[in-house]
Design a protein around this motif. Structure first.
Motif, PDB file in Angstrom:
ATOM      1  N   GLU A 158       7.245   5.671   7.023  1.00  0.00           N
ATOM      2  CA  GLU A 158       7.169   6.956   6.329  1.00  0.00           C
ATOM      3  C   GLU A 158       8.574   7.365   5.924  1.00  0.00           C
ATOM      4  N   LYS A 178       3.516  -7.340   8.760  1.00  0.00           N
ATOM      5  CA  LYS A 178       3.023  -6.169   8.033  1.00  0.00           C
ATOM      6  C   LYS A 178       3.187  -4.922   8.908  1.00  0.00           C
ATOM      7  N   PHE A 179       3.716  -3.839   8.335  1.00  0.00           N
ATOM      8  CA  PHE A 179       3.913  -2.612   9.104  1.00  0.00           C
ATOM      9  C   PHE A 179       3.985  -1.406   8.165  1.00  0.00           C
ATOM     10  N   ASP A 180       3.742  -0.218   8.709  1.00  0.00           N
ATOM     11  CA  ASP A 180       3.785   1.035   7.946  1.00  0.00           C
ATOM     12  C   ASP A 180       5.071   1.791   8.241  1.00  0.00           C
ATOM     13  N   MET A 234      -4.183   5.531   2.579  1.00  0.00           N
ATOM     14  CA  MET A 234      -3.392   4.452   2.019  1.00  0.00           C
ATOM     15  C   MET A 234      -4.187   3.733   0.931  1.00  0.00           C
ATOM     16  N   ASN A 277      -4.297   0.383  -1.578  1.00  0.00           N
ATOM     17  CA  ASN A 277      -3.774  -0.951  -1.830  1.00  0.00           C
ATOM     18  C   ASN A 277      -3.194  -1.018  -3.238  1.00  0.00           C
ATOM     19  N   LYS A 287       4.128   7.444   2.582  1.00  0.00           N
ATOM     20  CA  LYS A 287       3.941   6.328   3.507  1.00  0.00           C
ATOM     21  C   LYS A 287       3.783   5.032   2.717  1.00  0.00           C
ATOM     22  N   THR A 313       3.089   0.669   3.159  1.00  0.00           N
ATOM     23  CA  THR A 313       2.803  -0.506   3.974  1.00  0.00           C
ATOM     24  C   THR A 313       3.668  -1.638   3.438  1.00  0.00           C
ATOM     25  N   ALA A 326       0.849  -1.198   0.000  1.00  0.00           N
ATOM     26  CA  ALA A 326       0.000   0.000   0.000  1.00  0.00           C
ATOM     27  C   ALA A 326       0.880   1.242   0.000  1.00  0.00           C
ATOM     28  N   SER A 386       0.609   5.739   0.272  1.00  0.00           N
ATOM     29  CA  SER A 386      -0.260   6.872   0.602  1.00  0.00           C
ATOM     30  C   SER A 386      -0.549   7.712  -0.630  1.00  0.00           C
TER      31      SER A 386
END
Length: 668
Positions: free
Chosen positions: A319, A315-317, A278, A280, A302, A304, A270, A272
């Protein structure tokens, strides 16, 4: 070979200015762009029946190059639909685009449904002994859907085998193949009108010669980045597999690398949007994902991330702040080797030169400037000789090629450029009387060395300035293209405007530059080279234009002209080394396998070889810089070019030593 960027307004007729051009690429643009190509092309100057037949052929090839979807009757229908394509375009209707698209979508839907049904059937059996015609050049379009499906049955055995060879279980392999067909269908169904038009224009360009093309707006942006060696973004090389955008490598000094948050093989799922939400990006086309990730320096994006870690998915975000990134992987670099030959120590430099890049902006980076610095550094380190590796160099800036050729001679002609007017060749010469490097020089080439690489290697061979080592000949791209931007950032024309000739008077077009010392390389196959391309321009010959002022026979800048007897001695020694080399034996064996696979492929061979190749690819993609450097220097071609250089050093200095020791210390 690219030389400059022109204004599109110089190309279109005054009548075209009266049309109401839109801000998107629509049918109104097609005829003026075609006219632009013909007004500038070296030999094709008007629309006629022959050109129209070429365009239709290229457009059909673009729709189904693998001959897997369309039926023979579809091809005839498309030809009928396009029989008056130039008239259709001139009327700004372009009806054929949607007609062809409808046929293609229908057939892709049929094949996709068949694949789903066939792979989901309980009686599906994997058969490693399946054999089929793989090369489209040796195939014809199927006459019925059943015949087309019979080919697909065999082809998906090959596709399943590709997954099985990488330790993926059968059920998952089948699902991945199905997903790939569904993804392809979705992509084709969602093709925008602007893309259909760009595809047609590219087919028109390719009907002129193999190197004219139309750049869509996205491709033109990528082309500009490649030529300037810089972009603004996160500094990561991305690829796409099974619908996921995957991080292939991190660019040193880029935002992703400096953050410590991104790793090779991470999947970006994903990104931004401008409003901060966000989106997909799974199953999204790579070019669209890249467009979302790129952005002006200083702005934030950003992501994912999906990472496989300790046997599970995490899974993590994150920036990142976009930065200007230098694409160092394509920049000139040098490695140093300390060699000992019969007790005599020698230091050599190996220059890796992957492209002739040039940033057109004032103060921008260029390969010629970088090369000049590297040669000066090598001279300061008192190297005894240089290897210039052009074996993976497909060309680039003509101006830089001339400057780089000039580093090794005093002054004089490097190349002549022809135009649409017969007998009006323009010489391009080095005017700097400094000889930056006057010592022994070996140039390594291959069948993918093209364009600017052929100018430099051809000129140095003609002047007797270097020994050329590599494949039997280079690619054979002796034509020159210019890039013409379409207003409104709608894309660009790349059109062939001339042909170049090396100082002996021969064009490298079609024939390439022949090596003095021929060695096996992985590219020594018949389908690599200009002669295998559709509508390749013929070779030409003009009078020799070798410059006497290039030669220096005394003083600090004196350089030695390569003697035929030296070449004969080096050729004999090289052949002896190659015959004893296990690495070259492996290359020859691989070439033999490739030739056998030219017409047909057997699934069992995929299972046998795919796994090992996958390991090598991953090592090459994801290895550390030291590992990649070692892999580069361990290449059989690099080692042999270095040995040829040591032979040349011995012969030029009058101390004809034999290569009995190969102890190497590598520095960079």
């Amino acid at each position: 070979m690219l030389i400059k960027i022109l204004s599109f307004s110089l190309l279109i007729s005054s009548a075209a200015y009266g049309q109401q051009f839109t801000k998107s690429l629509d049918c109104n643009w097609v005829d003026p762009i075609q006219t632009g190509f013909l007004q500038n092309h070296l030999s094709m100057k008007q629309k006629d029946k022959d050109l129209q037949a070429r365009v239709i052929e290229q457009y059909i090839k673009r729709q189904d190059g693998a001959k897997m979807y369309l039926l023979a009757s579809d091809v005839e229908k498309i030809k009928t639909s396009m029989k008056s394509v130039f008239d259709d375009v001139a009327k700004t209707e372009c009806k054929f685009l949607n007609e062809v698209q409808e046929v293609l979508v229908k057939r892709v839907e049929e094949r996709t449904e068949f694949v789903k049904k066939h792979l989901s059937a309980k009686d599906f059996k994997f058969n490693s002994e399946t054999e089929f015609v793989y090369d489209p050049q040796h195939k014809v379009f199927a006459t019925t859907s059943d015949e087309a499906n019979e080919f697909v049955k065999k082809y998906i055995q090959f596709q399943v085998a590709n997954y099985l060879a990488t330790d993926i279980k059968m059920e998952e392999a089948k699902q991945r193949v199905i997903k790939n067909y569904e993804r392809n269908l979705k992509r084709i169904k969602e093709t925008k009108q602007e893309t259909l038009i760009a595809n047609y224009l590219n087919s028109f360009a390719l009907s002129l010669d193999p190197h004219s093309s139309f750049f869509s707006r996205e491709y033109y942006e990528d082309f500009t980045i490649d030529m300037s060696l810089s972009l603004e973004g996160i500094g990561a090389t991305l690829s796409q597999e099974d619908g996921f955008t995957t991080v292939e490598a991190l660019v040193a000094g880029g935002a992703a690398s400096k953050s410590g948050l991104v790793k090779p093989q991470d999947k970006i799922i994903a990104v931004s949007q401008k409003n901060g939400k966000m989106e997909n990006v799974v199953d999204m086309e790579l070019k669209d994902v890249v467009k979302m990730i790129r952005g002006p320096k200083g702005t934030k994006v950003k992501l994912t991330i999906l990472r496989k870690e300790d046997g599970s998915n995490k899974k993590f975000d994150i920036e990142l702040t976009r930065e200007k990134v230098a694409l160092e992987d394509n920049a000139v670099s040098i490695y140093y080797q300390d060699r000992e030959v019969d007790g005599v120590k020698k230091k050599i430099g190996i220059i890796n030169f992957p492209s002739f890049y040039a940033d057109s902006k004032r103060g921008g980076r260029s390969s010629a400037a970088d090369m000049k610095k590297i040669v000066a550094e090598a001279k300061a380190k008192k190297v005894d000789g240089l290897v210039l590796d052009l074996s993976n160099n497909g060309g680039g800036s003509l101006e830089d090629a001339v400057k780089i050729g000039g580093l090794f001679i005093k002054t004089g002609n490097i190349v002549k450029q022809s135009s649409r007017r017969e007998g009006m060749e323009t010489p391009l010469a080095d005017s700097d009387d400094k000889v930056d490097w006057n010592g022994p020089l070996v140039i390594l080439t291959s069948r993918i060395s093209a364009s600017a690489s052929e100018i430099v290697s051809g000129a140095m061979k003609d002047y007797g300035r270097a020994v050329v080592v590599g494949s039997d000949h280079t690619y054979g791209k002796g034509s020159i293209q210019t890039v013409i931007a379409v207003p409104g950032e709608l894309g660009a024309l790349k059109v062939t405007i001339g042909m170049f000739f090396t100082p002996s008077g021969y064009s490298t077009q079609l024939r390439g530059v022949e090596s003095d010392i021929v060695i096996p390389t992985q590219y020594n196959v018949d389908d690599i080279g200009e002669k295998s391309m559709d509508y390749a321009l013929p070779a030409k010959k003009i009078d020799s234009f070798i410059s006497k002022d290039a030669f220096v026979d005394k003083g600090e800048s004196a350089w030695s002209v390569i003697k035929p007897e030296w070449i004969n001695k080096i050729r004999t020694r090289s052949a002896q080394r190659v015959a004893k080399s296990e690495d070259f034996k492996k290359i020859v064996d691989e070439l033999e396998k490739t030739k056998k696979l030219g017409k047909t492929i057997k699934v069992s061979e995929v299972l046998k070889e795919k796994g090992e190749k996958e390991k090598k690819v991953k090592k090459s993609r994801y290895g550390s810089k030291d590992e990649k450097d070692k892999e580069y220097l361990d290449r059989a071609e690099i080692q042999e070019a270095s040995d040829v250089l040591l032979d040349l050093i011995s012969l030029q200095t009058g101390k004809d030593l034999s290569l009995t020791s190969n102890s190497t210390t590598t520095k960079k």
